[in-house]
Design a protein around this motif. Sequence first.
Motif, mmCIF file in Angstrom:
data_model
loop_
_atom_site.group_PDB
_atom_site.id
_atom_site.type_symbol
_atom_site.label_atom_id
_atom_site.label_comp_id
_atom_site.label_asym_id
_atom_site.label_seq_id
_atom_site.Cartn_x
_atom_site.Cartn_y
_atom_site.Cartn_z
ATOM 1 N N LYS A 63 -72.812 31.462 28.379
ATOM 2 C CA LYS A 63 -74.088 31.945 27.835
ATOM 3 C C LYS A 63 -74.288 33.432 28.105
ATOM 4 C CE LYS A 63 -76.579 27.584 27.993
ATOM 5 N NZ LYS A 63 -77.668 26.820 28.619
ATOM 6 N N GLU A 64 -73.784 33.921 29.241
ATOM 7 C CA GLU A 64 -73.958 35.326 29.623
ATOM 8 C C GLU A 64 -73.074 36.277 28.816
ATOM 9 O OE1 GLU A 64 -73.151 35.530 33.805
ATOM 10 O OE2 GLU A 64 -75.227 35.102 34.333
ATOM 11 N N ILE A 65 -71.874 35.866 28.504
ATOM 12 C CA ILE A 65 -70.905 36.775 27.865
ATOM 13 C C ILE A 65 -71.435 37.395 26.575
ATOM 14 C CG2 ILE A 65 -68.646 36.889 26.722
ATOM 15 C CD1 ILE A 65 -67.594 35.059 28.963
ATOM 16 N N PRO A 66 -71.984 36.633 25.622
ATOM 17 C CA PRO A 66 -72.449 37.263 24.377
ATOM 18 C C PRO A 66 -73.532 38.323 24.592
ATOM 19 C CG PRO A 66 -72.315 34.895 24.114
ATOM 20 C CD PRO A 66 -72.112 35.179 25.563
ATOM 21 N N MET A 67 -74.300 38.197 25.677
ATOM 22 C CA MET A 67 -75.360 39.164 25.949
ATOM 23 C C MET A 67 -74.821 40.450 26.580
ATOM 24 S SD MET A 67 -78.402 36.653 27.266
ATOM 25 C CE MET A 67 -77.414 35.809 28.483
ATOM 26 N N MET A 68 -73.580 40.417 27.081
ATOM 27 C CA MET A 68 -73.003 41.579 27.764
ATOM 28 C C MET A 68 -72.098 42.422 26.877
ATOM 29 S SD MET A 68 -72.080 40.183 31.564
ATOM 30 C CE MET A 68 -71.182 38.737 31.051
ATOM 31 N N ILE A 69 -71.781 41.939 25.687
ATOM 32 C CA ILE A 69 -70.814 42.655 24.847
ATOM 33 C C ILE A 69 -71.423 43.011 23.494
ATOM 34 C CG2 ILE A 69 -68.895 41.454 25.974
ATOM 35 C CD1 ILE A 69 -68.572 39.865 23.312
ATOM 36 N N ASP A 70 -70.721 43.870 22.789
ATOM 37 C CA ASP A 70 -71.032 44.170 21.394
ATOM 38 C C ASP A 70 -69.988 43.427 20.570
ATOM 39 O OD1 ASP A 70 -71.189 45.171 18.811
ATOM 40 O OD2 ASP A 70 -71.532 47.234 19.460
ATOM 41 N N ALA A 71 -70.395 42.370 19.903
ATOM 42 C CA ALA A 71 -69.460 41.512 19.171
ATOM 43 C C ALA A 71 -68.741 42.224 18.036
ATOM 44 C CB ALA A 71 -70.190 40.282 18.639
ATOM 45 N N THR A 72 -69.237 43.383 17.619
ATOM 46 C CA THR A 72 -68.583 44.108 16.524
ATOM 47 C C THR A 72 -67.414 44.957 17.001
ATOM 48 O OG1 THR A 72 -70.052 46.024 16.669
ATOM 49 C CG2 THR A 72 -70.739 44.202 15.219
ATOM 50 N N GLU A 73 -67.324 45.227 18.327
ATOM 51 C CA GLU A 73 -66.221 46.070 18.794
ATOM 52 C C GLU A 73 -65.556 45.593 20.082
ATOM 53 O OE1 GLU A 73 -67.859 50.004 19.027
ATOM 54 O OE2 GLU A 73 -69.040 49.570 20.810
ATOM 55 N N ASP A 74 -66.096 44.600 20.746
ATOM 56 C CA ASP A 74 -65.523 44.099 21.996
ATOM 57 C C ASP A 74 -64.872 42.736 21.780
ATOM 58 O OD1 ASP A 74 -66.656 46.338 23.223
ATOM 59 O OD2 ASP A 74 -68.446 45.246 23.835
ATOM 60 N N SER A 75 -63.989 42.381 22.716
ATOM 61 C CA SER A 75 -63.310 41.088 22.649
ATOM 62 C C SER A 75 -63.217 40.500 24.053
ATOM 63 C CB SER A 75 -61.907 41.276 22.075
ATOM 64 O OG SER A 75 -61.165 40.079 22.174
ATOM 65 N N VAL A 76 -63.609 39.231 24.187
ATOM 66 C CA VAL A 76 -63.490 38.504 25.458
ATOM 67 C C VAL A 76 -62.877 37.150 25.143
ATOM 68 C CG1 VAL A 76 -64.721 37.483 27.413
ATOM 69 C CG2 VAL A 76 -65.530 39.646 26.425
ATOM 70 N N ARG A 77 -61.878 36.770 25.933
ATOM 71 C CA ARG A 77 -61.237 35.462 25.778
ATOM 72 C C ARG A 77 -61.354 34.724 27.101
ATOM 73 N NH1 ARG A 77 -57.570 35.726 21.179
ATOM 74 N NH2 ARG A 77 -56.429 33.939 21.986
ATOM 75 N N VAL A 78 -61.850 33.486 27.046
ATOM 76 C CA VAL A 78 -62.002 32.661 28.237
ATOM 77 C C VAL A 78 -61.086 31.451 28.071
ATOM 78 C CG1 VAL A 78 -63.597 31.322 29.662
ATOM 79 C CG2 VAL A 78 -64.401 33.404 28.508
ATOM 80 N N TYR A 79 -60.116 31.338 28.956
ATOM 81 C CA TYR A 79 -59.195 30.203 28.939
ATOM 82 C C TYR A 79 -59.640 29.226 30.018
ATOM 83 C CZ TYR A 79 -56.195 33.174 26.112
ATOM 84 O OH TYR A 79 -55.699 33.977 25.110
ATOM 85 N N LYS A 80 -59.938 28.000 29.631
ATOM 86 C CA LYS A 80 -60.374 26.948 30.548
ATOM 87 C C LYS A 80 -59.189 26.036 30.817
ATOM 88 C CE LYS A 80 -62.864 23.398 29.080
ATOM 89 N NZ LYS A 80 -63.969 22.526 28.655
ATOM 90 N N LEU A 81 -58.823 25.910 32.093
ATOM 91 C CA LEU A 81 -57.675 25.106 32.486
ATOM 92 C C LEU A 81 -58.121 24.078 33.513
ATOM 93 C CD1 LEU A 81 -55.433 28.207 32.988
ATOM 94 C CD2 LEU A 81 -55.383 26.703 31.020
#
Length: 104
Positions: A63-81
């Motif tokens: 829930k926090e990640i989308p509020m911390m980035i600019d979706a038009t220029e940033d990229s975050v990948r979360v791998y759940k293992l």
Amino acid sequence: MENYFWNTEEHEEKTIYLLVIYDIVSNKRRNAFAKTMNGYGFRVQKSAFEAMVTKALYRKLLKEIPMMIDATEDSVRVYKLRGTGEVSLFGMNEQIKNEEVLII
């Protein structure tokens, strides 16, 4: 070469092993993101964090990640293992400390 292992099934409360990698353009957003990630786990490379968290903390992070980035220029990948796994380290690596992380 160095190896370390994890087993999320051993804990009473089911935990999730996460690998979070990111490419954030703005220095301000990138520094804020890294500071937040330090509350969840530990940095393993300049733009990569590892964490072992509960399901509740995992949902909170998502829930926090989308509020911390600019979706038009940033990229975050979360791998759940989940379950058991192994990480093989090569080259220059900092010592991995097995420590509990608390978020208050």
